[in-house]
Design a protein around this motif. Structure first.
Motif, PDB file in Angstrom:
ATOM      1  N   ARG A   1       0.824  -1.197   0.000  1.00 28.50           N
ATOM      2  CA  ARG A   1       0.000   0.000   0.000  1.00 28.50           C
ATOM      3  C   ARG A   1       0.869   1.263   0.000  1.00 28.50           C
ATOM      4  O   ARG A   1       0.573   2.225  -0.723  1.00 28.50           O
ATOM      5  CB  ARG A   1      -0.910  -0.012   1.233  1.00 28.50           C
ATOM      6  N   MET A   2       1.950   1.233   0.793  1.00 27.02           N
ATOM      7  CA  MET A   2       2.848   2.397   0.836  1.00 27.02           C
ATOM      8  C   MET A   2       3.481   2.633  -0.532  1.00 27.02           C
ATOM      9  O   MET A   2       3.586   3.783  -0.991  1.00 27.02           O
ATOM     10  CB  MET A   2       3.931   2.189   1.901  1.00 27.02           C
ATOM     11  N   ALA A   3       3.920   1.535  -1.179  1.00 27.59           N
ATOM     12  CA  ALA A   3       4.547   1.677  -2.493  1.00 27.59           C
ATOM     13  C   ALA A   3       3.546   2.217  -3.512  1.00 27.59           C
ATOM     14  O   ALA A   3       3.866   3.100  -4.324  1.00 27.59           O
ATOM     15  CB  ALA A   3       5.117   0.339  -2.949  1.00 27.59           C
ATOM     16  N   THR A   4       2.318   1.713  -3.449  1.00 30.56           N
ATOM     17  CA  THR A   4       1.292   2.171  -4.406  1.00 30.56           C
ATOM     18  C   THR A   4       0.973   3.644  -4.194  1.00 30.56           C
ATOM     19  O   THR A   4       0.890   4.426  -5.155  1.00 30.56           O
ATOM     20  CB  THR A   4       0.027   1.317  -4.247  1.00 30.56           C
ATOM     21  N   ARG A   5       0.751   4.026  -2.939  1.00 34.11           N
ATOM     22  CA  ARG A   5       0.423   5.417  -2.658  1.00 34.11           C
ATOM     23  C   ARG A   5       1.585   6.346  -3.011  1.00 34.11           C
ATOM     24  O   ARG A   5       1.382   7.442  -3.551  1.00 34.11           O
ATOM     25  CB  ARG A   5       0.049   5.571  -1.183  1.00 34.11           C
ATOM     26  N   ALA A   6       2.823   5.904  -2.697  1.00 35.15           N
ATOM     27  CA  ALA A   6       3.981   6.726  -3.044  1.00 35.15           C
ATOM     28  C   ALA A   6       4.109   6.853  -4.565  1.00 35.15           C
ATOM     29  O   ALA A   6       4.449   7.932  -5.081  1.00 35.15           O
ATOM     30  CB  ALA A   6       5.246   6.124  -2.453  1.00 35.15           C
ATOM     31  N   TYR A   7       3.835   5.759  -5.278  1.00 33.86           N
ATOM     32  CA  TYR A   7       3.914   5.806  -6.743  1.00 33.86           C
ATOM     33  C   TYR A   7       2.868   6.786  -7.294  1.00 33.86           C
ATOM     34  O   TYR A   7       3.164   7.593  -8.186  1.00 33.86           O
ATOM     35  CB  TYR A   7       3.687   4.406  -7.310  1.00 33.86           C
ATOM     36  N   ASP A   8       1.644   6.713  -6.762  1.00 38.55           N
ATOM     37  CA  ASP A   8       0.596   7.632  -7.228  1.00 38.55           C
ATOM     38  C   ASP A   8       0.979   9.079  -6.921  1.00 38.55           C
ATOM     39  O   ASP A   8       0.752   9.983  -7.752  1.00 38.55           O
ATOM     40  CB  ASP A   8      -0.732   7.283  -6.565  1.00 38.55           C
ATOM     41  N   ARG A   9       1.565   9.307  -5.739  1.00 31.08           N
ATOM     42  CA  ARG A   9       2.020  10.664  -5.396  1.00 31.08           C
ATOM     43  C   ARG A   9       3.081  11.135  -6.369  1.00 31.08           C
ATOM     44  O   ARG A   9       3.079  12.281  -6.816  1.00 31.08           O
ATOM     45  CB  ARG A   9       2.594  10.690  -3.975  1.00 31.08           C
ATOM     46  N   ALA A  10       4.013  10.242  -6.683  1.00 27.68           N
ATOM     47  CA  ALA A  10       5.110  10.607  -7.568  1.00 27.68           C
ATOM     48  C   ALA A  10       4.586  10.977  -8.954  1.00 27.68           C
ATOM     49  O   ALA A  10       5.029  11.973  -9.562  1.00 27.68           O
ATOM     50  CB  ALA A  10       6.114   9.455  -7.666  1.00 27.68           C
ATOM     51  N   VAL A  11       3.644  10.195  -9.475  1.00 25.33           N
ATOM     52  CA  VAL A  11       3.066  10.496 -10.797  1.00 25.33           C
ATOM     53  C   VAL A  11       2.358  11.846 -10.773  1.00 25.33           C
ATOM     54  O   VAL A  11       2.475  12.653 -11.706  1.00 25.33           O
ATOM     55  CB  VAL A  11       2.110   9.362 -11.217  1.00 25.33           C
ATOM     56  N   LYS A  12       1.628  12.093  -9.688  1.00 28.09           N
ATOM     57  CA  LYS A  12       0.915  13.371  -9.559  1.00 28.09           C
ATOM     58  C   LYS A  12       1.893  14.534  -9.531  1.00 28.09           C
ATOM     59  O   LYS A  12       1.728  15.537 -10.227  1.00 28.09           O
ATOM     60  CB  LYS A  12       0.077  13.340  -8.288  1.00 28.09           C
ATOM     61  N   TYR A  13       2.955  14.403  -8.716  1.00 26.87           N
ATOM     62  CA  TYR A  13       3.951  15.479  -8.624  1.00 26.87           C
ATOM     63  C   TYR A  13       4.634  15.703  -9.975  1.00 26.87           C
ATOM     64  O   TYR A  13       4.898  16.841 -10.377  1.00 26.87           O
ATOM     65  CB  TYR A  13       4.995  15.147  -7.567  1.00 26.87           C
ATOM     66  N   ALA A  14       4.943  14.612 -10.669  1.00 23.54           N
ATOM     67  CA  ALA A  14       5.601  14.743 -11.964  1.00 23.54           C
ATOM     68  C   ALA A  14       4.706  15.484 -12.948  1.00 23.54           C
ATOM     69  O   ALA A  14       5.168  16.327 -13.733  1.00 23.54           O
ATOM     70  CB  ALA A  14       5.975  13.361 -12.503  1.00 23.54           C
ATOM     71  N   ALA A  15       3.398  15.195 -12.913  1.00 29.39           N
ATOM     72  CA  ALA A  15       2.476  15.877 -13.814  1.00 29.39           C
ATOM     73  C   ALA A  15       2.368  17.362 -13.484  1.00 29.39           C
ATOM     74  O   ALA A  15       2.143  18.200 -14.363  1.00 29.39           O
ATOM     75  CB  ALA A  15       1.098  15.217 -13.728  1.00 29.39           C
TER      76      ALA A  15
ATOM     77  N   ALA B   1       8.459  14.598  -6.777  1.00 28.66           N
ATOM     78  CA  ALA B   1       8.274  13.344  -7.517  1.00 28.66           C
ATOM     79  C   ALA B   1       9.457  12.407  -7.300  1.00 28.66           C
ATOM     80  O   ALA B   1       9.282  11.192  -7.108  1.00 28.66           O
ATOM     81  CB  ALA B   1       8.105  13.647  -9.005  1.00 28.66           C
ATOM     82  N   LEU B   2      10.675  12.960  -7.311  1.00 27.19           N
ATOM     83  CA  LEU B   2      11.862  12.123  -7.095  1.00 27.19           C
ATOM     84  C   LEU B   2      11.833  11.503  -5.705  1.00 27.19           C
ATOM     85  O   LEU B   2      12.107  10.305  -5.534  1.00 27.19           O
ATOM     86  CB  LEU B   2      13.121  12.967  -7.282  1.00 27.19           C
ATOM     87  N   LEU B   3      11.493  12.290  -4.685  1.00 29.29           N
ATOM     88  CA  LEU B   3      11.421  11.752  -3.325  1.00 29.29           C
ATOM     89  C   LEU B   3      10.359  10.661  -3.234  1.00 29.29           C
ATOM     90  O   LEU B   3      10.565   9.640  -2.570  1.00 29.29           O
ATOM     91  CB  LEU B   3      11.115  12.877  -2.339  1.00 29.29           C
ATOM     92  N   ALA B   4       9.216  10.875  -3.887  1.00 30.28           N
ATOM     93  CA  ALA B   4       8.153   9.870  -3.825  1.00 30.28           C
ATOM     94  C   ALA B   4       8.578   8.582  -4.515  1.00 30.28           C
ATOM     95  O   ALA B   4       8.316   7.475  -4.010  1.00 30.28           O
ATOM     96  CB  ALA B   4       6.877  10.426  -4.459  1.00 30.28           C
ATOM     97  N   PHE B   5       9.231   8.679  -5.667  1.00 29.65           N
ATOM     98  CA  PHE B   5       9.707   7.466  -6.338  1.00 29.65           C
ATOM     99  C   PHE B   5      10.767   6.747  -5.486  1.00 29.65           C
ATOM    100  O   PHE B   5      10.823   5.511  -5.474  1.00 29.65           O
ATOM    101  CB  PHE B   5      10.281   7.803  -7.716  1.00 29.65           C
TER     102      PHE B   5
END
Length: 566
Positions: free
Chosen positions: A156-170, A177-181
């Motif tokens: 769940r943490m990996a999924t949420r962090a990945y979604d955050r990273a995609v959002k930040y990148a957009a 985004a780098l920190l989230a990835f």
């Protein structure tokens, strides 16, 4: 006896230690300190493993420990301190595995931990849920449900962090985004394409954060050669460990780029040439001298020594020969004595036979029988002496043979020494060494100019001109004329090799580049520090995303991003 006393003393020492441990355990038990009491009773059991009373009291103390931990677990559970409740209950079961109340407390605490972890996970409090899942695993590393819970939390943490990273990148927030990835990789290494996307963002940030050193040609310079060399060397500079993201260019940088525009000018090169003289010496062969040959004296001494050893060996051989002759005479005497003893034995044997032929009773020939026995003993003794004399002759003959061989060896050595002496000349020719004095001219060339550096930090309103910085270089060479027939080092001479104008300009340019780079390090350090200041300011204002953007940029331009997990 000593072993018995030692064993008795050892038993007495163990008995005292056991008694003291039991007494201390009783004292702690009366005070209600069951942890300390159990430790003392356990020490007593280790001292006397077969003592039933110590085992009984230890079991009682463990029961009290289990009861106390059970009560502490329920109290912690009522306060909502779930991790403490779980570990207290685990200890209660460990102290007394048959304590059903402790087992119920553990089941209740574990169920509460799992329930709370699920609630936290559902509400998005991933870190708190992960802490509880890992506490359950530490409590029981073999708990499969705890391992599964931890895995679901990490997913769940990996999924949420990945979604955050995609959002930040957009949104263009590449630092966040780098920190989230990186959080994705920390939770679940290899999750989707997080690692590759993090690397792409990091490279994009490095391109964005490049610090440009824009080099402008000066309108006029009095040392154009130095200026051209400095420009060429700076344009080849790609940064280093102190300024990793420096990019040198003579073109216009991208809009809004960070960096500094510099214009370097040099004054006329002032040259100097000094000459000094120095006296030197060298050694060379200027003739030969005939001198007594030390090797001849050594060879002569070796002949004398070899002759002495040969004479000593001959004397030893003569003595050994005489000893052999004495041993042979002794053998002859022993052989004669043996022959007489054998003849006497035969005679006594015949006398006994004659007696037995004329007398019927054995006792009547006892005298003859005794004389025969004495003759036999005498014959055996004579035979032994003869054998020993033979062995002695053999030993002495061997020693005489060895002495003769030694004589032969020493004579050969003497002949070899004489042959060496005959081949060795009595005198030898020795080089005569002479000293040659000559003069050397020491030439020193100096060159000096000054660096006038005009700098304009990109984004600032006005350029600044730094104080003129002197630059100097120095070269030396020596020369002397050729002199044949003297030392090898002066035979060809040493022509003067003055530095060319290009050499001087290159040396001055190298020092100028070193100074300019030092100043660039200062500007770059200020650039890195600006991101650290931005991070502190945004963090103090509570703007976390902006603070993260500044922190990532500070790490990339300065110390570098720490490894994942730190």
């Amino acid at each position: 006896m000593f072993l018995a006393v030692t064993l008795a003393l050892s038993a007495a020492g163990c008995g005292r230690a056991y008694k003291h441990a039991m007494q201390r355990g009783d004292t702690f038990a009366r005070a209600g300190d069951w942890d300390a009491a159990a430790a003392e009773y356990e020490r007593a059991v280790r001292i006397e493993p077969d003592e039933v009373e110590a085992q009984r009291r230890l079991a009682g103390a463990r029961r009290k420990q289990s009861e106390a931990r059970t009560a502490e677990s329920r109290e912690a559970l009522s306060r909502g301190e779930l991790e403490k409740a779980l570990f207290f209950a685990r200890d209660a079961v460990a102290f007394e595995p048959v304590n059903q109340e402790a087992r119920r407390a553990y089941v209740e605490a574990r169920a509460a931990v799992f329930k709370r972890a699920e609630e936290l996970l559902a509400s998005g409090h991933d870190d708190a849920a992960l802490a509880l899942a890992r506490a359950a695993r530490r409590c029981d590393p073999n708990d499969r449900d705890a391992a599964a819970l931890e895995g679901r939390v990490l997913d769940r943490m990996a999924t949420r962090a990945y979604d955050r990273a995609v959002k930040y990148a957009a949104e263009g927030k590449r630092g966040n985004a780098l920190l989230a990835f990186r959080d994705v990789e920390a939770a679940r290494p290899g999750f989707r394409d997080a690692k590759q996307r993090a690397e792409d963002i990091r490279r994009a940030l490095e391109d964005e954060l490049r610090f440009f050193l824009v080099i402008e040609k000066p309108a006029d310079t009095k040392a154009s050669g130095v200026s051209a060399l400095v420009e060429a060397e700076l344009l080849r500079w790609k940064g280093d460990s102190r300024a990793r993201l420096v990019a040198a260019t003579d073109h216009e940088p991208p809009p809004n780029a960070a960096g500094v525009r510099i214009q370097a000018a040099f004054d006329t090169i002032a040259r100097g040439h000094d000459v000094a003289t120095q006296a030197r010496t060298c050694d060379y062969v200027c003739g030969t001298d005939r001198l007594p040959n030390p090797a001849y004296d050594a060879a002569s001494r070796e002949v004398d020594e070899a002759e002495r050893r040969a004479r000593a060996a001959e004397g030893n051989a003569r003595r050994a020969k005489k000893i052999v002759e004495d041993a042979r005479r002794a053998l002859t005497v022993a052989t004669n004595f043996h022959d007489r003893a054998k003849a006497d034995e035969k005679r006594k044997d015949r006398e006994l036979d004659q007696c037995r032929a004329t007398h019927k009773l054995p006792s009547e020939c006892k005298a003859e029988d005794d004389r025969l026995e004495d003759a036999r003993r005498a014959r055996r003794d004579a035979e032994n002496r003869e054998d020993e004399a033979k062995r002695e002759v053999e030993r002495k003959e061997q020693e005489h043979g060895d002495a003769q061989q030694k004589v032969s060896d020493e004579r050969d050595a003497w002949e070899r020494a004489v042959a060496v002496l005959r081949r060795t000349p009595t005198t030898v020719l020795v080089d005569r060494i002479c000293t040659h004095n000559y003069g050397v001219e020491l030439h020193t060339w100096t060159a000096a100019t000054s660096l006038a550096l005009r700098a304009h930090v990109l984004g600032d309103a006005n350029p600044v001109t730094l104080p003129a910085d002197p630059i100097t270089t120095r070269a030396t060479d020596e020369t002397f004329r050729a002199e044949s027939g003297r030392c090898v080092e002066v035979a060809a001479g040493d022509p003067l090799r003055p530095p060319s104008d290009g050499d001087i300009e290159a040396a001055l340019a190298a020092r100028a580049v070193e100074k300019i780079r030092g100043q660039v390090f200062v500007w770059y350090a200020g650039y890195v520090q600006s991101y650290a200041d931005d991070h502190a300011r945004e963090k103090a204002a509570g703007r976390i995303e902006e603070a993260n953007e500044a922190w990532v940029r500070h790490q990339i331009t300065g110390p570098g991003l720490p490894p994942i997990g730190r």
